[in-house]
Enzyme design. Structure first.
Site, PDB file in Angstrom:
ATOM      1  N   CYS A  88       0.805  -1.228   0.000  1.00  0.00           N
ATOM      2  CA  CYS A  88       0.000   0.000   0.000  1.00  0.00           C
ATOM      3  C   CYS A  88       0.834   1.273   0.000  1.00  0.00           C
ATOM      4  O   CYS A  88       0.343   2.329  -0.391  1.00  0.00           O
ATOM      5  CB  CYS A  88      -0.925   0.014   1.208  1.00  0.00           C
ATOM      6  SG  CYS A  88      -1.829  -1.517   1.452  1.00  0.00           S
ATOM      7  N   HIS A 218      -5.313   7.655   4.637  1.00  0.00           N
ATOM      8  CA  HIS A 218      -5.277   6.347   3.982  1.00  0.00           C
ATOM      9  C   HIS A 218      -6.674   5.736   4.081  1.00  0.00           C
ATOM     10  O   HIS A 218      -7.208   5.248   3.096  1.00  0.00           O
ATOM     11  CB  HIS A 218      -4.236   5.469   4.668  1.00  0.00           C
ATOM     12  CG  HIS A 218      -3.924   4.197   3.975  1.00  0.00           C
ATOM     13  ND1 HIS A 218      -3.773   4.098   2.599  1.00  0.00           N
ATOM     14  CD2 HIS A 218      -3.724   2.948   4.456  1.00  0.00           C
ATOM     15  CE1 HIS A 218      -3.497   2.845   2.272  1.00  0.00           C
ATOM     16  NE2 HIS A 218      -3.466   2.123   3.378  1.00  0.00           N
ATOM     17  N   HIS A 256      -9.688   0.419  -2.559  1.00  0.00           N
ATOM     18  CA  HIS A 256      -8.284   0.386  -2.140  1.00  0.00           C
ATOM     19  C   HIS A 256      -7.491  -0.208  -3.299  1.00  0.00           C
ATOM     20  O   HIS A 256      -7.601  -1.388  -3.599  1.00  0.00           O
ATOM     21  CB  HIS A 256      -8.140  -0.470  -0.885  1.00  0.00           C
ATOM     22  CG  HIS A 256      -6.789  -0.386  -0.245  1.00  0.00           C
ATOM     23  ND1 HIS A 256      -5.684   0.139  -0.884  1.00  0.00           N
ATOM     24  CD2 HIS A 256      -6.350  -0.753   0.995  1.00  0.00           C
ATOM     25  CE1 HIS A 256      -4.637   0.086  -0.083  1.00  0.00           C
ATOM     26  NE2 HIS A 256      -5.020  -0.442   1.070  1.00  0.00           N
TER      27      HIS A 256
END
Length: 293
Positions: A88, A218, A256
C-alpha cells in the site's frame, strides 16, 4: 494499456518533450504488475499439450519490472530507473524516492508511475486475512468491516524547482518515510510509523500542524488501520490547542488500489488543491467513538 495512456497524459500535461525523457529518471510502483497473465497461464504447466509460446508467456509475465521495462522502451526513457513493490505504501514511497533523487542531483526530472490490477493473488490474499468488506467500505465508521479492492493507474512528472515550467501544478515541499516493522499485515496500534512520517514531512516543509487544512487519510475501512491512523493524527496535534482539521478518505468511491493508492490519491489531491476543495468520506454515517475525528 492503462499505464501507457496515463504516462502519455502526464508527459503532455507537464509539457515535456523527447529531450526531457532522455534525461529523466523513472520509478514505477506496483504490487502485482502483470501477474494476472502469469496466473492464467500457470495451470497450463500441468497439461501435456503446453506450447512453447505458452511457456514463454508464463515466464515473461512473472517479473514485477516488466511494465517498467516496456514503458521505458516505448517512450524511450533512458535515465536511472527502479521498481518499488511495498504494497500500500509503494507509490508514495516512489514519490519520496523521486524527490530524493532530484534533491541529491541524480536527476533533474523524474517520472513516478503506478498501476495496479486485480488478480486472484490480491483478492484471495486479502480474503485470507479477512480484510474484505461484505458491502461498501465505510472508512472511520462505527460499523466498518473491511476494504473494497480497486484498480488504478497514475503517473506524475516531478522536476527540480529551479527549472522554469509554468505548467507546474504544485510544489512537493515535505516528505516523510518510516517503517513500522511491527507485524506482517497489521499497523502499529498507535500508528507509530505514521507519526514519524507526518512529523518528518511537516518539518521538511517548514509547517506546523495547525497550518494544515485537510488530512487526506489512507482510510481503508479496516478496523485496525482506521483506528491506528486516527491515533497517529491525534498524536501530531497533542501539543496544539487548535482543532484537528478535516480528515477524510475517498476509498469507498474508488476502492483500495493497493500499490497505486498513494499515487492515485496524490493526483486527486492535486486536483483538489487546484479547485480549493475538500472531498468528503462517502458512505460513512456514524463515526467510531474511539476514532472521534
Amino acid at each position: 494499456i492503462a499505464s501507457s495512456y496515463c504516462l502519455n497524459e502526464a508527459i503532455q500535461n507537464a509539457g515535456w518533450n523527447s529531450t526531457d525523457l532522455n534525461e529523466c529518471g523513472f520509478i514505477f510502483s506496483t504490487t502485482t504488475s502483470q501477474i494476472d497473465k502469469w496466473q492464467n497461464i500457470l495451470p497450463l504447466y500441468f497439461l501435456k499439450n503446453l506450447s512453447t509460446e505458452q511457456i514463454s508467456q508464463a515466464t515473461r509475465h512473472q517479473s514485477l519490472g516488466l511494465t517498467l521495462v516496456e514503458l521505458k522502451k516505448y517512450f524511450n526513457i533512458v535515465g536511472p530507473s527502479t521498481v518499488i513493490a511495498s504494497s500500500c505504501s509503494a507509490s508514495l514511497q516512489a514519490l519520496c524516492m523521486a524527490s530524493i533523487w532530484i534533491q541529491t542531483g541524480l536527476v533533474k526530472k523524474c517520472i513516478v508511475g503506478t498501476t495496479e490490477i486485480l488478480s486472484d493473488l490480491t483478492v484471495n490474499g486479502f480474503n485470507s486475512m479477512r480484510l474484505l468488506a461484505k458491502s461498501i467500505s465505510k472508512p472511520f465508521d462505527k460499523t466498518r468491516n473491511g476494504i473494497n479492492l480497486g484498480e488504478a493507474s497514475a503517473f506524475i512528472c516531478l522536476e527540480a524547482s529551479n527549472l522554469s515550467n509554468n505548467k507546474a501544478l504544485a510544489f512537493l515541499t515535505g516528505i516523510g518515510l518510516s517503517t513500522d516493522a511491527y507485524h506482517p499485515t497489521a499497523p502499529h496500534p498507535e500508528g507509530a510509523g505514521s507519526v514519524r512520517s507526518m512529523t518528518m514531512a511537516l518539518q521538511k516543509a517548514g509547517l506546523n500542524p495547525e497550518d494544515i487544512d485537510w488530512i487526506y487519510a489512507h482510510g481503508t475501512g479496516s478496523t485496525a488501520n482506521d483506528l491506528a491512523e486516527s491515533k497517529a493524527i491525534k498524536n501530531i496535534y497533542k501539543n496544539t490547542s487548535l482543532k484537528i482539521p478535516a480528515v477524510t478518505s475517498t476509498k469507498s468511491i474508488h476502492g483500495h488500489t493497493i500499490g497505486a493508492s498513494g499515487g492515485l490519491e496524490f493526483v486527486i489531491a492535486l486536483q483538489c488543491l487546484e479547485k480549493n476543495m475538500i472531498l468528503p468520506t462517502f458512505h460513512t454515517s456514524e463515526i467510531d467513538e474511539q476514532i472521534d475525528l
